[in-house]
Write a protein that holds these residues in place. Structure first.
Motif, PDB file in Angstrom:
ATOM      1  N   LEU A  32       2.692   4.581  24.015  1.00 53.45           N
ATOM      2  CA  LEU A  32       1.802   4.909  25.118  1.00 53.45           C
ATOM      3  C   LEU A  32       1.974   6.388  25.445  1.00 53.45           C
ATOM      4  N   THR A  33       0.864   7.086  25.622  1.00 55.07           N
ATOM      5  CA  THR A  33       0.884   8.518  25.930  1.00 55.07           C
ATOM      6  C   THR A  33       0.030   8.774  27.161  1.00 55.07           C
ATOM      7  N   TRP A  34       0.324   9.859  27.875  1.00 49.91           N
ATOM      8  CA  TRP A  34      -0.424  10.182  29.088  1.00 49.91           C
ATOM      9  C   TRP A  34      -0.451  11.688  29.299  1.00 49.91           C
ATOM     10  N   ASP A  35      -1.310  12.096  30.237  1.00 46.76           N
ATOM     11  CA  ASP A  35      -1.472  13.514  30.580  1.00 46.76           C
ATOM     12  C   ASP A  35      -0.305  14.002  31.425  1.00 46.76           C
ATOM     13  N   ARG A  36       0.035  15.266  31.251  1.00 48.26           N
ATOM     14  CA  ARG A  36       1.114  15.910  32.005  1.00 48.26           C
ATOM     15  C   ARG A  36       0.670  16.176  33.446  1.00 48.26           C
ATOM     16  N   ILE A  37       1.607  16.004  34.369  1.00 46.26           N
ATOM     17  CA  ILE A  37       1.430  16.413  35.763  1.00 46.26           C
ATOM     18  C   ILE A  37       2.391  17.580  35.984  1.00 46.26           C
ATOM     19  N   ALA A  38       1.872  18.710  36.448  1.00 46.50           N
ATOM     20  CA  ALA A  38       2.672  19.930  36.552  1.00 46.50           C
ATOM     21  C   ALA A  38       3.941  19.746  37.379  1.00 46.50           C
ATOM     22  N   ALA A  39       3.883  19.014  38.466  1.00 46.86           N
ATOM     23  CA  ALA A  39       5.035  18.868  39.360  1.00 46.86           C
ATOM     24  C   ALA A  39       5.990  17.759  38.929  1.00 46.86           C
ATOM     25  N   ALA A  40       5.688  17.076  37.839  1.00 52.56           N
ATOM     26  CA  ALA A  40       6.503  15.924  37.435  1.00 52.56           C
ATOM     27  C   ALA A  40       7.834  16.352  36.822  1.00 52.56           C
ATOM     28  N   HIS A  41       8.869  15.680  37.242  1.00 56.29           N
ATOM     29  CA  HIS A  41      10.192  15.836  36.632  1.00 56.29           C
ATOM     30  C   HIS A  41      10.378  14.768  35.556  1.00 56.29           C
ATOM     31  N   HIS A  42       9.864  13.567  35.843  1.00 55.63           N
ATOM     32  CA  HIS A  42       9.877  12.468  34.885  1.00 55.63           C
ATOM     33  C   HIS A  42       8.781  11.474  35.278  1.00 55.63           C
ATOM     34  N   TYR A  43       8.667  10.394  34.511  1.00 56.04           N
ATOM     35  CA  TYR A  43       7.598   9.419  34.727  1.00 56.04           C
ATOM     36  C   TYR A  43       8.183   8.006  34.792  1.00 56.04           C
ATOM     37  N   ALA A  83       3.978   9.768  38.059  1.00 65.61           N
ATOM     38  CA  ALA A  83       4.875  10.917  38.007  1.00 65.61           C
ATOM     39  C   ALA A  83       5.866  10.853  39.161  1.00 65.61           C
ATOM     40  N   VAL A  84       7.054  11.418  38.921  1.00 68.50           N
ATOM     41  CA  VAL A  84       8.078  11.536  39.952  1.00 68.50           C
ATOM     42  C   VAL A  84       8.566  12.981  39.933  1.00 68.50           C
ATOM     43  N   SER A  85       8.554  13.635  41.098  1.00 69.75           N
ATOM     44  CA  SER A  85       8.994  15.030  41.167  1.00 69.75           C
ATOM     45  C   SER A  85      10.515  15.112  41.127  1.00 69.75           C
ATOM     46  N   GLU A  86      11.040  16.309  40.982  1.00 68.99           N
ATOM     47  CA  GLU A  86      12.485  16.516  40.945  1.00 68.99           C
ATOM     48  C   GLU A  86      13.151  16.065  42.245  1.00 68.99           C
ATOM     49  N   ASP A  87      12.412  16.149  43.348  1.00 68.97           N
ATOM     50  CA  ASP A  87      12.925  15.727  44.652  1.00 68.97           C
ATOM     51  C   ASP A  87      12.741  14.236  44.910  1.00 68.97           C
TER      52      ASP A  87
END
Length: 105
Positions: A32-43, A83-87
């Motif tokens: 499974l592949t998906w588009d990048r979210i700029a603020a994402a740290h991980h998914y 997406a999940v941000s670093e915070d």
């Protein structure tokens, strides 16, 4: 002059979208592949069968893809990613991806 902006809240509101095929053969890896979210740290990736039974969960996917085990039985499956941000701020779930694992013919 100031070097830093004022502190504030940060939110990831954008949803990502799947970019892969929706049909796979039995005994082959399902990627499974998906588009990048700029603020994402991980998914966070969630996959169920058509009855809603969880078959795969990866809460810390570091890249823009995951490969599921090749032991998925023939049938219909559903997947979501967020997406999940670093915070630790969590974006909304993607739209549902419906995909099929075809029997060997």
């Amino acid at each position: 002059h100031r070097m830093w902006s004022l502190p504030g809240e940060f939110e990831v509101k954008r949803r990502t979208s799947f970019t892969n095929n929706t049909s796979f053969q039995t005994n082959t890896a399902v990627t499974l592949t998906w588009d990048r979210i700029a603020a994402a740290h991980h998914y966070d990736v969630w996959v169920t069968d058509e009855r809603g039974v969880l078959v795969y969960r990866n809460m810390s996917a570091a890249t823009l893809q995951v490969t599921l085990q090749s032991t998925l039985l023939p049938g219909r499956y559903r997947a979501w990613v967020r997406a999940v941000s670093e915070d630790g701020v969590i974006a909304p779930w993607s739209s549902r991806l419906d995909f099929v694992v075809q029997p060997i013919t």
